[in-house]
Scaffold this active site. Structure first.
Site, PDB file in Angstrom:
ATOM      1  CG  ASP A  47      -1.998   0.967   1.257  1.00 42.69           C
ATOM      2  OD1 ASP A  47      -1.743   2.135   0.930  1.00 42.69           O
ATOM      3  OD2 ASP A  47      -3.129   0.583   1.608  1.00 42.69           O
ATOM      4  CG  ASP A 115     -10.961  -6.810  -0.276  1.00 41.43           C
ATOM      5  OD1 ASP A 115     -10.672  -7.808   0.416  1.00 41.43           O
ATOM      6  OD2 ASP A 115     -11.928  -6.087  -0.029  1.00 41.43           O
ATOM      7  CE  LYS A 148     -17.450 -11.395   2.639  1.00 41.99           C
ATOM      8  NZ  LYS A 148     -18.787 -10.790   2.852  1.00 41.99           N
ATOM      9  CG  LEU A 176      -2.610  -0.767  14.812  1.00 42.83           C
ATOM     10  CD1 LEU A 176      -3.487  -1.239  15.965  1.00 42.83           C
ATOM     11  CD2 LEU A 176      -3.399  -0.727  13.521  1.00 42.83           C
ATOM     12  CB  THR A 178       2.168   5.551  11.162  1.00 39.63           C
ATOM     13  OG1 THR A 178       1.956   4.206  10.706  1.00 39.63           O
ATOM     14  CG2 THR A 178       3.536   5.646  11.815  1.00 39.63           C
ATOM     15  CG  HIS A 255     -21.765  -4.794   6.222  1.00 43.66           C
ATOM     16  ND1 HIS A 255     -21.537  -4.899   7.575  1.00 43.66           N
ATOM     17  CD2 HIS A 255     -20.563  -4.548   5.647  1.00 43.66           C
ATOM     18  CE1 HIS A 255     -20.232  -4.732   7.807  1.00 43.66           C
ATOM     19  NE2 HIS A 255     -19.634  -4.513   6.659  1.00 43.66           N
ATOM     20  CG  HIS A 276     -16.330  -0.665   4.652  1.00 49.62           C
ATOM     21  ND1 HIS A 276     -17.550  -0.929   4.076  1.00 49.62           N
ATOM     22  CD2 HIS A 276     -16.057  -1.723   5.464  1.00 49.62           C
ATOM     23  CE1 HIS A 276     -18.002  -2.106   4.500  1.00 49.62           C
ATOM     24  NE2 HIS A 276     -17.114  -2.597   5.340  1.00 49.62           N
TER      25      HIS A 276
END
Length: 377
Positions: A47, A115, A148, A176, A178, A255, A276
């Site tokens: 990322d 994902d 998933k 965590l 940062t 959801h 999200h």
């Protein structure tokens, strides 16, 4: 003559979720235990946000341990969870020359990147092994457990995807500190979901210490218990239904109304964009208003959910949650996703749940008014 054949097969799935603190310290062998042949070159999909803080630390780990690697950087964020970025990643994988059975693909990042990596792994040569290393709070407590994978398609969240778990999800909370506040609160949105619907003790921790967890980037003496409880509940709820053959799923709480609203908020300039976890959190409160209206939650319970959400830095309303047409469109799309049933999980008292299948358009209008009242108190 009529011929019939029936194929009976099985495919037992086992994968690990392991916590390895300070995973990329050069003398830490925890990751090495999972990555197989150390001479086989690894493709690290990282990322961009993670690379900003940790790229040197990650690459030095592989260099110090004489593990050959190549790195690819991907942008996180829902707008990048697309067909275009999926095929960019698949092209990188093809050019890299991944073998079919060696563990060579490692995703390091938030939920969007993981994902994408998972879906690409499921498609490439019809399936290759991979490792997931979530670096966000939401990734640690949610993405790490599920099988998933998915990308967004035609303004629908996760409309294309697969069930394709990694060999292992490896957790390291040293990422965590940062994280930006919105990333902490987004993760807490998925955690409060679990507490409200399935774990009263977890909810009470959030109620009592939520403001400290949020303001201190999840650094508190309860942090490890929160993660342990969240993952344990997710595991227990999901592992016997990974392929969602049963569409009554308690972890779908939060959801039901939110998916279309979340995506539309990202496309509409005149309303706040929702992450999200924030969209889930507002859906949780809205669904709790429904539970209160039906008599399953007391007013005190409803107020505690509202107060806890505030402590966790979560939004408690959004313009689109006052729009009956968008809410009904969202619920109608959820019904399609659940094969014609609402299967709407709501709390039956804090820490437990039931499912509804009879929510009406007029009832949603009533819920909007309750939702408005609690936000105006």
């Amino acid at each position: 003559m009529k011929n019939n054949w029936k194929i009976n097969t099985s495919n037992p799935i086992t994968y690990s979720i392991s916590q390895i603190e300070n995973m990329f310290d050069v003398d830490n062998t925890g990751l090495i235990d999972y990555i197989g042949d150390l001479k086989q070159k690894k493709l690290l999909v990282i990322d961009v946000n993670v690379a900003t803080h940790y790229f040197t630390r990650i690459t030095q780990y592989f260099e110090a341990n004489n593990i050959p690697y190549q790195s690819v950087l991907l942008d996180g964020g829902e707008c990048n969870k697309s067909v275009e970025n999926l095929f960019i990643l698949l092209e990188k994988m093809e050019n890299f020359g991944l073998n079919r059975r060696d563990i060579s693909l490692i995703g390091i990042g938030g939920g969007v990147v993981l994902d994408l990596v998972g879906l690409a792994a499921s498609m490439y040569r019809r399936g290759i092994p991979y490792l997931r290393i979530p670096t966000t709070l939401l990734g640690i407590v949610d993405v790490s457990v599920a099988a998933k994978t998915g990308i967004n398609y035609m303004t629908r969240r996760n409309r294309l995807g697969s069930y394709y778990p990694p060999i292992a999800s490896l957790l390291d909370t040293t990422f965590l500190p940062t994280l930006k506040p919105i990333e902490i609160s987004s993760g807490l949105g998925e955690i409060i979901k679990i507490g409200v619907i399935a774990d009263l003790d977890l909810f009470n921790i959030l109620y009592n210490f939520g403001d400290i967890l949020y303001n201190n980037n999840f650094n508190h003496h309860t942090s490890h218990e929160v993660i342990h409880r969240a993952i344990s509940v997710m595991k227990n709820q999901l592992e016997h239904n990974l392929w969602e053959t049963d569409l009554k799923r308690s972890m779908d709480f939060g959801h039901s109304f939110s998916p279309i609203i979340e995506m539309r908020s990202l496309e509409t300039d005149d309303v706040p964009s929702l992450s999200h976890g924030h969209a889930v959190a507002i859906d949780i409160l809205f669904s709790c208003c429904l539970s209160y209206k039906r008599g399953y939650l007391t007013k005190e319970d409803l107020d505690k959910v509202y107060e806890t959400s505030k402590k966790l830095g979560l939004p408690t309303d959004h313009p689109m949650f006052y729009d009956i047409n968008i809410l009904w469109e969202s619920l109608s799309d959820t019904v399609k996703h659940r094969n014609g049933n609402q299967n709407l999980p709501i709390p039956n008292g804090l820490g437990s749940h039931i499912f509804l299948n009879d929510v009406t358009f007029d009832e949603v209008i009533t819920i909007i008014n309750i939702f408005k009242d609690i936000n105006e108190k």
